[in-house]
Design a protein around this motif. Structure first.
Motif, PDB file in Angstrom:
ATOM      1  N   HIS A 634      63.350  43.169  88.146  1.00  0.00           N
ATOM      2  CA  HIS A 634      64.173  43.618  87.033  1.00  0.00           C
ATOM      3  C   HIS A 634      65.618  43.182  87.225  1.00  0.00           C
ATOM      4  N   GLU A 637      64.927  38.571  88.478  1.00  0.00           N
ATOM      5  CA  GLU A 637      64.116  37.683  87.645  1.00  0.00           C
ATOM      6  C   GLU A 637      63.470  38.486  86.521  1.00  0.00           C
ATOM      7  N   LYS A 639      62.645  37.765  83.562  1.00  0.00           N
ATOM      8  CA  LYS A 639      61.633  37.057  82.783  1.00  0.00           C
ATOM      9  C   LYS A 639      60.244  37.172  83.408  1.00  0.00           C
ATOM     10  N   GLN A 640      60.195  37.395  84.705  1.00  0.00           N
ATOM     11  CA  GLN A 640      58.910  37.478  85.397  1.00  0.00           C
ATOM     12  C   GLN A 640      58.373  38.898  85.481  1.00  0.00           C
ATOM     13  N   HIS A 643      54.867  39.717  83.963  1.00  0.00           N
ATOM     14  CA  HIS A 643      53.797  39.123  84.771  1.00  0.00           C
ATOM     15  C   HIS A 643      53.607  39.888  86.072  1.00  0.00           C
ATOM     16  N   LEU A 665      64.182  44.964  78.328  1.00  0.00           N
ATOM     17  CA  LEU A 665      63.964  43.519  78.225  1.00  0.00           C
ATOM     18  C   LEU A 665      63.819  43.057  76.786  1.00  0.00           C
ATOM     19  N   CYS A 668      66.328  40.402  75.771  1.00  0.00           N
ATOM     20  CA  CYS A 668      66.656  39.400  76.791  1.00  0.00           C
ATOM     21  C   CYS A 668      66.133  38.018  76.439  1.00  0.00           C
ATOM     22  N   LEU A 670      63.045  37.230  75.909  1.00  0.00           N
ATOM     23  CA  LEU A 670      61.730  36.983  76.481  1.00  0.00           C
ATOM     24  C   LEU A 670      60.683  36.925  75.382  1.00  0.00           C
ATOM     25  N   SER A 671      59.466  36.597  75.753  1.00  0.00           N
ATOM     26  CA  SER A 671      58.362  36.605  74.813  1.00  0.00           C
ATOM     27  C   SER A 671      58.093  38.045  74.393  1.00  0.00           C
ATOM     28  N   SER A 672      58.420  38.376  73.151  1.00  0.00           N
ATOM     29  CA  SER A 672      58.303  39.758  72.694  1.00  0.00           C
ATOM     30  C   SER A 672      56.861  40.237  72.707  1.00  0.00           C
TER      31      SER A 672
END
Length: 991
Positions: A634, A637, A639-640, A643, A665, A668, A670-672
């Motif tokens: 958090h 990284e 974005k990760q 995952h 996030l 941010c 990122l992929s919503s």
């Protein structure tokens, strides 16, 4: 750059009990140490760390100038001088020489020994005389085959080692002069020979050659290569001018030069091979390749030329293939295969190490703090002596061999320190009056002499050092024995012990986080690699101890790369993998004491954790460690983070904490959809179904499928090599089975899951065994046909579907869940499902007792059979389970026979069971009118066999399909109150 450390590679020390001052000495084999003094050679047995005992002594013809030992053949070869003449002799079976008065056999090389006199050879020492046309200057034994190479002023002579059979019980070692290598323009001072590789060194030149085999029908081969001339070298006419200039006090200084590979043929050194073996013997070496030529120039910057500026310590070091450090430690093959070869030579202040197998390249350059006198190279270290110091340098041989053995070394699974890493000096040990050094096994042999007298070696004018005018070589003659000399055996400590000291020494660098920590630990790692390479020299206990230390060293290197911010931080992953440390054990080594707000996580640690969590690890982190990992990503990284939270290892993550991180996030970039699905999964863990539904309804089904493709572990996780459905997948099975099937289909289409894995997943998800097929899996198979996936084998999929349809029809087994697609949907959307033939509908319509599910399975089977791609032969053996007593079974059997073109049998069956379907059958299946007439006629003849009057009247009619068909229908129907008026023209009905 040379790193300087103060470690202790040298252990115990003992004195060799020599009676006279050694003039030459050498060691090798298991425990052999030879010391030559005057006209006598003493042999010692060196075993253990504290024992050196005399084994025997034998006399020589004259003073020993050079000596070498060959482990292959267990012989000692010497160059001896007597009355200003030199002799080459090999001492064979020397272990049988117990006392100086024991009998000795002297024979000429190649001399045939008769069986009667040869019987005594087995228990006495033999001296093999090897005459040469020129005086021998230097010698070298091949460490693999035991062949002997002898250097003369302008040629090299190769003696092949062989065994002369005396009788069935006895064979003796002998040599055969097999090859002469003529070398022009270079005079050998030192040579080295190893399995066809030849290194030749003069005062300031080094030449490396490779001899190769090319036998020609068993005949001797004279190889005369084209002599190359280097334009940079003076021609013969110029040499005369050079001599004249030198006589007038002019100095000609040639340029330094380094030529690698084929370019080394331009050195101007001419090589000619002359085979001298027997005509019926196979030619072992018949042509030569140039690998390296290097020429040095003395430093004349101070207008002072020193006679000491000469090359020394030429050596070829072979490394054998004996198993990788990660092998299980089982018995390995005793045959040693050459994996790599290294060549070392040195100037007084600088040493050079080349790798010469596969490619020729300079690996390391060693700069000595003092003027060196001699050096020896081992797989682990380079030992150099100066007048008063024994210096120990690290080498890069094991790193080079690791990459030769495995070209995919630097991957996410394996790593090795680079060959280009700076060398370091581990120790500079004080020894007064060092004179000479040699090495074998873990022993270093040193000759010292207090207050030595300086005796020039190869003393000539300084001009000779700058040209090839003088080709003579004068070998140093030792002085008369003086007091104050000693011959020491210094034992190097075990690799594990030295490794532990290096690790302890590296601790001083950890607090300041410098590259020196990585460098020293890399040195320790290479030390263990080198020790593990020669498994034949290791006991099982020693190998196990080395392997344990090797794994530990990988863990230390993983710690360094995970904590230090370097450009090679990604190496933390392969080193941790090689250490066999679990993810929990690695995380336990991380210092979490720093405040989270100010904690700076290095790239190496993040890379390792991220990659490990992507793998299917059968390891679940504790709630505390999972929370730390979530906080780490958090902060470092984000974005990760979705995952990471989907990893099976993060199973015990607090869902409330995860949701708090995920909510932050949303903005941010990122992929919503992935964040949404992860939040939905966490909501399920919390049991908040309302939150879950809200998240799932925020995107369309197509986007949700894309989200599952981005992160398959939301649905499927792997434990102990088996795919396991997640809680999310179990929930979708009940709430949104269509989305689940579409998602798994998307995973398969994007190669995220295999065909067999998907089948196992649905079986496990529905709680069925391997023998039972759930409806959801059947829905998945049907979806595969609709999607027309390229990697799906159609006939195999047809087979699975039809087999399941047949089984459920035969068992009248209803589906465990409502099917996602009806037969009509499949016919309309999938080209593999065809329109059901009209006569099939007539046949089925006679049974009004079929339930809806049964009818759906029957329609799907019939539609699939009516499709364009179906192979009917594949299901014929399985139709026996479907009885023809039922209308459903009858329709499938008749359809199968129809596809097999058994039309007459089908007409007979329909005539008997459902006559009203015959006419639609004939109209649909039999397109040609004549074919229809023929079939119907046969059917009528069969039906009217009991009423010949009717048959005669029918046969008298003109051929007309309509009349035949009508008559057939009339006679076979149950409406006998109708009367048929048969006359030419149209047909009429009357009652």
């Amino acid at each position: 750059m040379v790193h300087l450390y103060n470690l202790h590679p040298f252990g115990s020390q003992q004195v060799v009990p020599c009676k006279l001052e050694p003039e030459r000495f050498c060691g090798g084999g298991r425990d052999a140490l030879f010391v030559a003094a005057g006209c006598k050679v003493e042999a010692f047995a060196v075993s253990g760390h504290e024992l050196c005992r005399p084994r025997g002594a034998f006399s020589t013809l004259g003073r020993v100038l050079r000596m070498a030992y060959s482990e292959a053949g267990d012989y000692l070869v010497t160059i001896e001088e007597k009355n200003k003449a030199t002799f080459l002799r090999a001492y064979v079976n020397w272990r049988s020489k117990r006392t100086e008065n024991s009998r000795v056999c002297i024979r000429m090389v190649g001399h045939q020994v008769e069986a009667p006199s040869g019987a005594a050879f087995g228990d006495q020492m033999s001296i093999v005389e090897m005459p040469l046309s020129e005086a021998p200057l230097c010698i070298s034994c091949c460490p693999v085959k035991g062949d002997l190479l002898v250097g003369c002023s302008n040629k090299l002579v190769l003696f092949s080692l062989k065994y002369q059979v005396i009788s069935e019980e006895l064979s003796i070692l002998d040599f055969e002069r097999s090859l002469i290598i003529h070398i022009d323009n270079i005079t050998p001072v030192e040579i080295s020979f190893c399995v066809g590789y030849v290194a030749v060194m003069s005062d300031l030149e080094v030449l490396i050659l490779k001899l190769e085999s090319r036998p020609k029908n068993g005949k001797a081969v004279n190889h005369h290569p084209r002599k190359t001339s280097d334009p940079r070298r003076p021609a013969q006419g110029t040499r005369d001018e050079t001599s004249q200039l030198e006589s007038d006090d002019f100095v000609i200084c040639q340029k330094p030069m380094e030529l690698l590979g084929e370019k080394s043929e331009q050195s101007g050194v001419s090589i000619t091979l002359e085979s001298t073996g027997l005509a019926d013997e196979k030619v072992e070496y018949s042509h030569v390749h140039h690998l390296l030529y290097r020429r040095f120039t003395p430093d004349i910057s101070f207008c002072v030329l020193s006679d000491d500026i000469k090359l020394h310590s030429l050596q070829l070091l072979p490394i054998y293939q004996t198993g990788s450090p990660t092998s299980s430690g089982k018995n390995l093959s005793q045959e040693r295969e050459l994996l790599s070869l290294f060549c070392f030579f040195s100037l007084p202040h600088m040493g050079y190490l080349y790798m010469v197998v596969k490619s020729v390249e300079l690996m390391s350059v060693y700069q000595y703090p003092e003027t060196s006198q001699q050096a020896v190279l081992t797989p682990q270290f380079l030992h150099v002596i100066t007048s008063n110091n024994l210096q120990c340098f690290t080498v890069r041989c094991s790193a080079a061999v690791a990459r030769e053995e495995d070209p995919y070394m630097d991957t996410t699974l394996k790593a090795c320190p680079p060959v280009s890493m700076d060398v370091c000096a581990l120790r500079i040990q004080l020894f007064i009056g060092l004179k000479a050094i040699c090495h074998f096994k873990n022993h270093i042999i040193l000759l010292t002499q207090a207050d030595p007298e300086v005796i020039p070696e190869r003393r000539d004018s300084s001009r000779r050092l700058l040209s090839r005018k003088d080709t003579s070589v004068k070998i140093r003659m030792p002085s008369v024995a003086e007091a104050g000399w000693n011959l020491y055996i210094v034992n190097t400590i075990s690799p594990v012990q030295l490794y532990k000291e290096m690790v302890e020494y590296s601790d001083i660098y950890k607090t300041v986080k410098t590259q020196s920590c990585i460098h020293l630990l890399s040195e320790a790692h290479l030390l263990l690699r080198a020790a593990l390479m020669d498994a034949q020299q290791l006991e099982p206990g020693e190998r196990a101890e080395l392997m344990e230390a090797f794994k530990e060293s990988c863990g230390h290197l993983g710690d360094c790369y995970s904590r230090l911010d370097t450009q090679h931080s990604h190496l933390a992953l392969p080193y941790y993998k090689m250490s066999d440390l679990s993810l929990t054990e690695v995380l336990a080594r991380v210092d979490w004491a720093v405040d989270h707000e100010s904690q700076k996580y290095e790239r190496g640690l993040i890379f390792y954790i991220n990659h490990s969590l992507y793998e299917n690890l059968d390891e679940e982190l504790s709630e505390e460690l999972a929370a730390r990992v979530a906080q780490l990503f958090h902060a470092a990284e984000p974005k990760q983070l979705p995952h990471v939270l989907c990893s099976p290892s993060m199973k015990h993550t607090d869902p409330s904490l995860a949701l708090s991180y995920l909510r932050s996030l949303d903005t941010c970039g990122l992929s919503s959809i992935l964040v949404t699905l992860t939040k939905a999964a966490m909501a399920l863990k919390l049991g908040d179904l309302d939150m879950h539904r809200k998240e799932m309804q925020s995107h369309s089904e197509m986007k949700l499928v894309c989200g599952f493709i981005l992160e398959p572990r939301l649905l499927i996780q792997q434990k102990k090599g088996q795919l396991v459905p997640t809680e999310f997948a179990v929930h979708l099975k009940e709430a949104q089975p269509g989305l689940l099937v579409a998602s798994v289909l998307g995973l398969q289409k994007n190669s995220k899951i295999g065909i067999e894995e998907a089948d196992s997943f649905f079986k496990m998800l529905c709680g069925h065994g391997e023998d039972k097929i759930p409806q959801l899996l059947l829905d998945f198979w049907e979806a595969q046909l609709v999607a027309c996936l390229p990697d799906v084998v159609l006939q195999e999929l047809f087979f699975k579907l039809t087999l399941q349809y047949i089984w459920r029809l035969s068992q009248r087994q209803p589906p465990d869940t409502p099917p996602l697609r009806s037969a009509e949907d499949l016919i309309n959307t999938c080209s593999h499902y065809g329109l059901i033939y009209p006569w099939v509908h007539i046949l089925i319509s006679s049974d009004f007792l079929l339930d809806k599910n049964y009818m759906e399975d029957l329609s799907k089977l019939q539609s699939l059979m009516c499709g364009p791609s179906f192979d009917i032969a594949s299901i014929v053996p399985f139709l026996d389970s479907l009885s023809e007593d039922t209308v459903a079974g009858l329709s499938v059997h008749v359809l199968c026979r129809t596809l097999l073109k058994e039309y007459e049998q089908c007409i007979d069956t329909l005539l008997e069971r459902c006559p009203e379907a015959v006419i639609p059958y004939a109209n649909h299946q039999l397109k040609e009118e004549s074919r229809i007439a023929s079939v119907v006629e046969n059917a009528v003849a069969s039906t009217l066999s009991e009423n010949q009057v009717w048959w005669r009247e029918v046969s008298a009619l003109p051929v007309s399909t309509e009349r035949y068909i009508f008559l057939f229908w009339l006679i076979t129907s149950s409406h006998f109150n109708y009367i048929c008026v048969l006359q030419p023209g149209p047909l009429y009905f009357s009652s």
